[in-house]
Write an enzyme that holds these catalytic residues in place. Structure first.
Site, PDB file in Angstrom:
ATOM      1  CE1 TYR A   1      -3.091  -2.967   0.316  1.00 41.92           C
ATOM      2  CE2 TYR A   1      -3.402  -2.482   2.643  1.00 41.92           C
ATOM      3  CZ  TYR A   1      -3.686  -3.240   1.537  1.00 41.92           C
ATOM      4  OH  TYR A   1      -4.575  -4.286   1.646  1.00 41.92           O
TER       5      TYR A   1
ATOM      6  N   GLY B   1     -19.371  -4.174  -5.518  1.00 40.79           N
ATOM      7  CA  GLY B   1     -20.001  -5.029  -6.509  1.00 40.79           C
ATOM      8  C   GLY B   1     -21.503  -5.139  -6.429  1.00 40.79           C
ATOM      9  CG  PHE B   2     -24.131  -3.754  -3.266  1.00 42.32           C
ATOM     10  CD1 PHE B   2     -25.255  -3.672  -2.466  1.00 42.32           C
ATOM     11  CD2 PHE B   2     -22.984  -4.315  -2.720  1.00 42.32           C
ATOM     12  CE1 PHE B   2     -25.242  -4.130  -1.151  1.00 42.32           C
ATOM     13  CE2 PHE B   2     -22.945  -4.775  -1.426  1.00 42.32           C
ATOM     14  CZ  PHE B   2     -24.086  -4.684  -0.637  1.00 42.32           C
TER      15      PHE B   2
END
Length: 292
Positions: free
Chosen positions: A67, A220-221
């Site tokens: 990150y 991912g809805f």
């Protein structure tokens, strides 16, 4: 002079190996710059979020030297070192970063050894609390064998550089393969109201005392699923994120949350959201979101 007591975090605690951690944790990925590359726009604000998390009682922080790269680990060290004895820092290996911000895999034994040593250096510790072996790619799990990569982490554990092992972005078959090699304390996969593919795995791990750490609680809805969640949230006078976190918290006692944020106010909102009280009727309606 009386001091205000910090209310307990939602969900209580869970045993990760030989450590007890809060089920509500913190994911540090969002502390890096855009696309998880480079330093944050507000350096002092990032440090404040980490200190606030620990000040509120969070004992489980999730990070990775990829990150930034290195940025979130360096921020954690600057903000929190020397670390409280109760703090448990989980990291992961198996992917690196390219100049375009991509996540190319890096799972050869020499790659994994380098990544473990980089995490040790940037966090400033002699042993890592937990290292998750990340499989698959940015699109999700892939049905590859985990054995060579995982055996490298087992060797590093035997050398005293890693305390506990976990797996991430994996199939149920890879979980079983890893467990046949050495004990694991957690699985970290994408899972939420709309993505219920790991339902059986969550329950199986719970029965065996292994944590499940979902990422992307709203990822991912479909529009239809988002509308259903919004209806429930509106009825409860809460945000969709609050409802999604509360559902995960109640879904199973082995689920550990690591929502990320770069804002102290949002951190407190997430904690409050995870503590939202959902009725059996709410849970039944929310279970329908994943089937919408």
């Amino acid at each position: 002079m009386e001091t205000a007591l910090t209310p307990p975090l939602p969900g209580g605690t869970w045993k990760l190996g030989d450590s007890t951690v809060t089920r509500f944790g913190y994911g540090a990925m969002q502390l890096a710059g855009p696309w998880v590359m480079g330093p944050p726009a507000d350096h002092d604000g990032a440090l404040a979020v980490l200190r606030e998390a620990v000040g509120l009682g969070i004992t489980h922080i999730d990070t990775s030297d990829a990150y930034g790269p290195r940025i979130t680990n360096e921020l954690i060290r600057e903000a929190l070192y020397p670390y409280p004895e109760s703090l448990f820092i989980a990291t992961k290996v198996g992917a690196t970063r390219d100049a375009q911000g991509g996540w190319p895999t890096a799972r050869r034994p020499e790659d994994l050894r380098r990544q473990v040593h980089e995490n040790l250096g940037s966090l400033g510790v002699e042993a890592l609390d937990l290292v998750n072996m990340r499989m698959g790619d940015a699109q999700g799990p892939r049905p590859d064998s985990i054995s060579e990569a995982f055996e490298t982490l087992v060797a590093l554990q035997q050398e005293g550089l890693v305390r506990h092992l976990g797996v991430s972005n994996v199939t149920a078959e890879q979980v079983a393969e890893a467990r046949g090699i050495a004990p694991i304390v957690c699985v970290q996969n994408m899972y939420n109201l709309a993505h219920r593919h790991d339902d059986d795995l969550v329950d199986h791990l719970a029965a065996d005392g292994i944590a499940y750490v979902p990422f992307f609680p709203l990822g991912g809805f479909t529009p239809l699923q988002s509308e259903a969640l919004l209806r429930v949230a509106s009825r409860l006078e809460a945000t969709p994120m609050s409802v999604a976190l509360a559902w995960l918290m109640r879904r199973s006692p082995n689920i550990l949350l690591i929502p990320g944020t770069s804002s102290t106010a949002h951190l407190r909102e997430n904690i409050a959201g995870a503590g939202l009280c959902l009725s059996d009727e709410d849970m039944a309606e929310l279970d329908g979101v994943g089937r919408a």
